[in-house]
Scaffold this motif. Structure first.
Motif, PDB file in Angstrom:
ATOM      1  N   UNK A 405      -7.724   3.405   8.636  1.00  0.00           N
ATOM      2  CA  UNK A 405      -7.125   4.031   7.612  1.00  0.00           C
ATOM      3  C   UNK A 405      -5.716   4.826   7.933  1.00  0.00           C
ATOM      4  N   UNK A 406      -5.577   5.196   9.235  1.00  0.00           N
ATOM      5  CA  UNK A 406      -4.331   6.073   9.628  1.00  0.00           C
ATOM      6  C   UNK A 406      -3.127   4.956   9.717  1.00  0.00           C
ATOM      7  N   UNK A 407      -3.547   3.639  10.281  1.00  0.00           N
ATOM      8  CA  UNK A 407      -2.595   2.577  10.286  1.00  0.00           C
ATOM      9  C   UNK A 407      -2.155   2.214   8.753  1.00  0.00           C
ATOM     10  N   UNK A 408      -3.125   2.177   7.784  1.00  0.00           N
ATOM     11  CA  UNK A 408      -2.581   1.785   6.568  1.00  0.00           C
ATOM     12  C   UNK A 408      -1.776   2.906   5.800  1.00  0.00           C
ATOM     13  N   UNK A 409      -2.166   4.051   6.007  1.00  0.00           N
ATOM     14  CA  UNK A 409      -1.341   5.274   5.723  1.00  0.00           C
ATOM     15  C   UNK A 409       0.152   5.092   5.837  1.00  0.00           C
ATOM     16  N   UNK A 410       0.214   4.803   7.279  1.00  0.00           N
ATOM     17  CA  UNK A 410       1.735   4.543   7.630  1.00  0.00           C
ATOM     18  C   UNK A 410       2.372   3.372   7.242  1.00  0.00           C
ATOM     19  N   UNK A 411       1.718   2.261   6.855  1.00  0.00           N
ATOM     20  CA  UNK A 411       2.293   0.908   6.501  1.00  0.00           C
ATOM     21  C   UNK A 411       2.685   1.121   5.127  1.00  0.00           C
ATOM     22  N   UNK A 412       1.673   1.629   4.187  1.00  0.00           N
ATOM     23  CA  UNK A 412       2.016   1.809   2.726  1.00  0.00           C
ATOM     24  C   UNK A 412       3.071   2.712   2.598  1.00  0.00           C
ATOM     25  N   UNK A 413       3.275   3.683   3.390  1.00  0.00           N
ATOM     26  CA  UNK A 413       4.289   4.793   3.264  1.00  0.00           C
ATOM     27  C   UNK A 413       5.766   4.263   3.363  1.00  0.00           C
ATOM     28  N   UNK A 414       5.706   3.199   4.393  1.00  0.00           N
ATOM     29  CA  UNK A 414       7.106   2.430   4.312  1.00  0.00           C
ATOM     30  C   UNK A 414       7.316   1.764   2.917  1.00  0.00           C
ATOM     31  N   UNK A 415       6.524   1.317   2.231  1.00  0.00           N
ATOM     32  CA  UNK A 415       6.597   0.987   0.771  1.00  0.00           C
ATOM     33  C   UNK A 415       6.958   1.832  -0.193  1.00  0.00           C
ATOM     34  N   UNK A 416       7.144   3.314   0.128  1.00  0.00           N
ATOM     35  CA  UNK A 416       7.311   4.110  -0.987  1.00  0.00           C
ATOM     36  C   UNK A 416       5.934   4.892  -1.555  1.00  0.00           C
ATOM     37  N   UNK A 417       4.700   4.388  -1.072  1.00  0.00           N
ATOM     38  CA  UNK A 417       3.696   4.764  -1.510  1.00  0.00           C
ATOM     39  C   UNK A 417       2.894   5.628  -0.672  1.00  0.00           C
ATOM     40  N   UNK A 418       2.633   6.845  -1.217  1.00  0.00           N
ATOM     41  CA  UNK A 418       1.866   8.070  -0.693  1.00  0.00           C
ATOM     42  C   UNK A 418       0.542   7.859  -0.683  1.00  0.00           C
TER      43      UNK A 418
END
Length: 640
Positions: A405-418
């Protein structure tokens, strides 16, 4: 869906030799000193009612208590179970099972075809009424096999009629129950609140004789079991609050088998040598990032954005998940990158998609733009209602899920999705994902959880059908083409054609992405070889010994210490009735006592100073002589 005790045994007896044997895990067993196999899992047992089984540990206990109509062999192949043989009619719609003569339930009552008929009819009646039996995991085994009728023309013959010509009846996990007990229970109670208290009555090799919720289950040899029996007189399955405590108990010899060892500790155990064997089995589990695909309005509920209902949005997010990175960082390589809903365990059925998504953040951004999800001036990704997308992500508290989950949060953050990520627990998450059809409001966007499969892919394929919304479906996805393929492969009589149809289902699922299958974790178990021998993997080539399918592997265990003392020693054979010694052993069997795991340097461990052990022994013997009674030790909670 899957959802520490240390197995110390304490008993006060009039025999100093018996007390010493119980205090020292390495002591050999005698007729009055039961040989105990201690296994551990971090899964919490759901209860003893077979209709309430949910987790792997539940199924393990169920198949020790009860036989299924057909058992599971060394390579998960059909072998005799409650039925000793079977034949299939030329048209494939009638199965005739022969029940072995003279078989008995553990309470000594005859076990006949009528028990099997009653059990199957009980399921058919519930299905006809549209009722779910308990957790709802068992009756689909019969519906998937197309069972329509059952009869018992004589005590040794069972006839089952189906409207489908497939082999799934031979893989049914429905336990055969004793009709003389269960038929007297109100059906509404039997499938829901009936506790099925110990001692459990079954035809399996071991029967539950004691159960402490959240702590342990203790099973004892069934003296009437019809098949080969292992050396162990008792089995204690202990619930551990955390992996560290479980592994420590294995190291100290207070546990013989540990299920689901974390990857880091697994590598340490594997390289340490000694009496512990670490075994890596092929995965029969997938972990998914699931989306809320429910496409009907839910007042006060539903997803936070309609974007999660859009296959193009879900597809784009797949390019922003580095699955190999998860495998490397979370499992130290002890997993496979996920793709479809059919696991590597289901050999021959898994088909890789033709267009596997690579990890490519820029590609994910481009696909989101093309699908109508642009960035605003603040760098926030907008949905089609022009609202910033903020997704909720939950998981049931597993450490591996938390790291992913921590990794997914960071990756999706790069897309502009919190992403607001919050650990949950299994019960709470289970309630959150329920749709209106099951009395819930489907209040979620995404979650990480897992499914465990069967030898055949049907059960994992079924979860994603429209019919399962309100039952086993958790993504609440509906696709008419997928449903049609599911029904077609279920009725398919040509094996090659069915493989093709199952492959099409996997490709359709992958393209629509109601789940992103993150990884298939290896089954990492470990066991000791100084207490028990005869460990066998299931499947033979790439499996693990326990917590697999049925009770097969328990029946081959040998007493390693007896083998050292006497090379000719072997496991006991099956008997039709208990001996006098066995009957006496039943009376004086011990209960496990849970205790705190020792801290480094803790001198109170049962494996610490021999002087302390002897001193404790002396006190016990004095106490016994003083009161002149035999008492059975009681278990106390550790982790609670």
């Amino acid at each position: 869906m899957r959802l520490p005790l240390r197995g110390r045994i304490a008993i006060v007896t009039a025999s100093a030799g018996l007390v010493l044997a119980l205090l020292l895990p390495a002591a050999s067993a005698t007729a009055a000193d039961p040989l105990i196999l201690r296994t551990g899992s971090t899964q919490t047992v759901s209860g003893l009612n077979p209709w309430q089984v949910v987790y792997v540990v539940d199924f393990e206990i169920m198949t020790l208590n009860y036989d299924t109509l057909v058992g599971f062999g060394p390579n998960v192949d059909p072998v005799p179970g409650f039925a000793e043989s079977w034949t299939k009619s030329a048209d494939g719609h009638t199965w005739t099972f022969k029940i072995r003569p003279g078989m008995k339930w553990s309470d000594g009552q005859p076990a006949t075809s009528e028990d099997a008929r009653w059990t199957i009819q009980y399921v058919l009646d519930a299905v006809k009424k549209g009722q779910t039996l308990g957790a709802g995991y068992l009756e689909p085994y019969l519906t998937a096999a197309g069972v329509t009728a059952v009869s018992a023309p004589d005590p040794q013959t069972l006839v089952v009629t189906t409207n489908l010509n497939n082999p799934l009846l031979l893989q049914s996990y429905v336990p055969i129950l004793p009709a003389h007990i269960w038929s007297k229970i109100d059906p509404k109670v039997a499938a829901t609140t009936y506790p099925n208290n110990a001692p459990v009555v079954g035809t399996g090799p071991y029967q539950v004789v004691e159960y402490k919720p959240g702590q342990f289950v203790r099973l004892q040899r069934n003296p009437y079991y019809w098949g080969q029996q292992g050396a162990e007189d008792q089995i204690v399955i202990t619930t551990f609050k955390n992996d560290d405590t479980m592994v420590q108990a294995l190291k100290t010899g207070e546990l013989d088998y540990a299920r689901d060892v974390p990857a880091t500790q697994f590598d340490q155990l594997k390289s340490a040598g000694g009496p512990i064997t670490a075994v890596e089995g092929v995965s029969n589990t997938f972990y998914e990032l699931a989306f809320n695909c429910y496409n009907k309005p839910i007042p006060g509920g539903g997803a936070s954005t309609l974007a999660v209902q859009d296959p193009a949005f879900r597809d784009a997010l797949g390019y922003a998940i580095d699955k190999q990175d998860i495998v490397n960082k979370v499992f130290q390589g002890h997993a496979q990158v996920g793709s479809t809903q059919v696991t590597p365990f289901q050999a021959g059925w898994h088909v890789e998609p033709t267009d596997v998504r690579p990890f490519d953040i820029e590609m994910a951004k481009s696909k989101l733009d093309a699908a109508g999800y642009p960035l605003n001036a603040s760098g926030q990704r907008l949905d089609k209602q022009q609202k910033p997308i903020v997704l909720r992500l939950s998981w049931p508290g597993d450490p591996s899920e938390a790291k992913a989950a921590q990794l997914i949060v960071a990756w999706f953050g790069q897309l502009g999705i919190k992403v607001n990520a919050t650990a949950s627990d299994e019960a709470k998450l289970g309630q959150q994902i329920l749709p209106p059809e099951a009395g819930g409001k489907a209040q979620f966007d995404m979650f990480i959880w897992d499914w465990v499969g069967d030898p055949d892919p049907t059960s994992l394929l079924k979860v994603l059908t429209t019919k399962e919304i309100g039952a086993s479906s958790d993504s609440l996805w509906s696709n008419a083409d997928y449903d049609a393929l599911y029904n077609k492969q279920l009725a398919e009589t040509d094996d090659a054609a069915r493989h093709q149809e199952v492959g099409q289902m996997q490709q359709l699922f992958y393209d629509q992405a109601p789940y992103h299958i993150l990884y298939y974790p290896s089954q990492l178990d470990a066991y000791r070889t100084d207490h028990f021998g005869g460990w066998r993997n299931q499947p033979t080539a790439n499996g693990t010994p326990l917590f697999q399918f049925g009770s097969f592997n328990y029946t081959y265990l040998t007493n390693a210490q007896a083998a050292v003392a006497s090379p000719s020693a072997s496991a006991p054979s099956a008997s039709s009735a208990p001996s006098a010694e066995a009957s006496q052993a039943v009376v004086s069997t011990p209960a496990p006592v849970a205790s705190q795991a020792p801290a480094p340097g803790d001198t109170t461990s049962s494996n610490s100073s021999p002087l302390l052990l002897l001193g404790g022994l002396a006190l016990v013997v004095i106490a016994v002589m003083g009161i002149l009674v035999i008492r059975r030790g009681r278990a106390s909670a550790e982790e609670e």
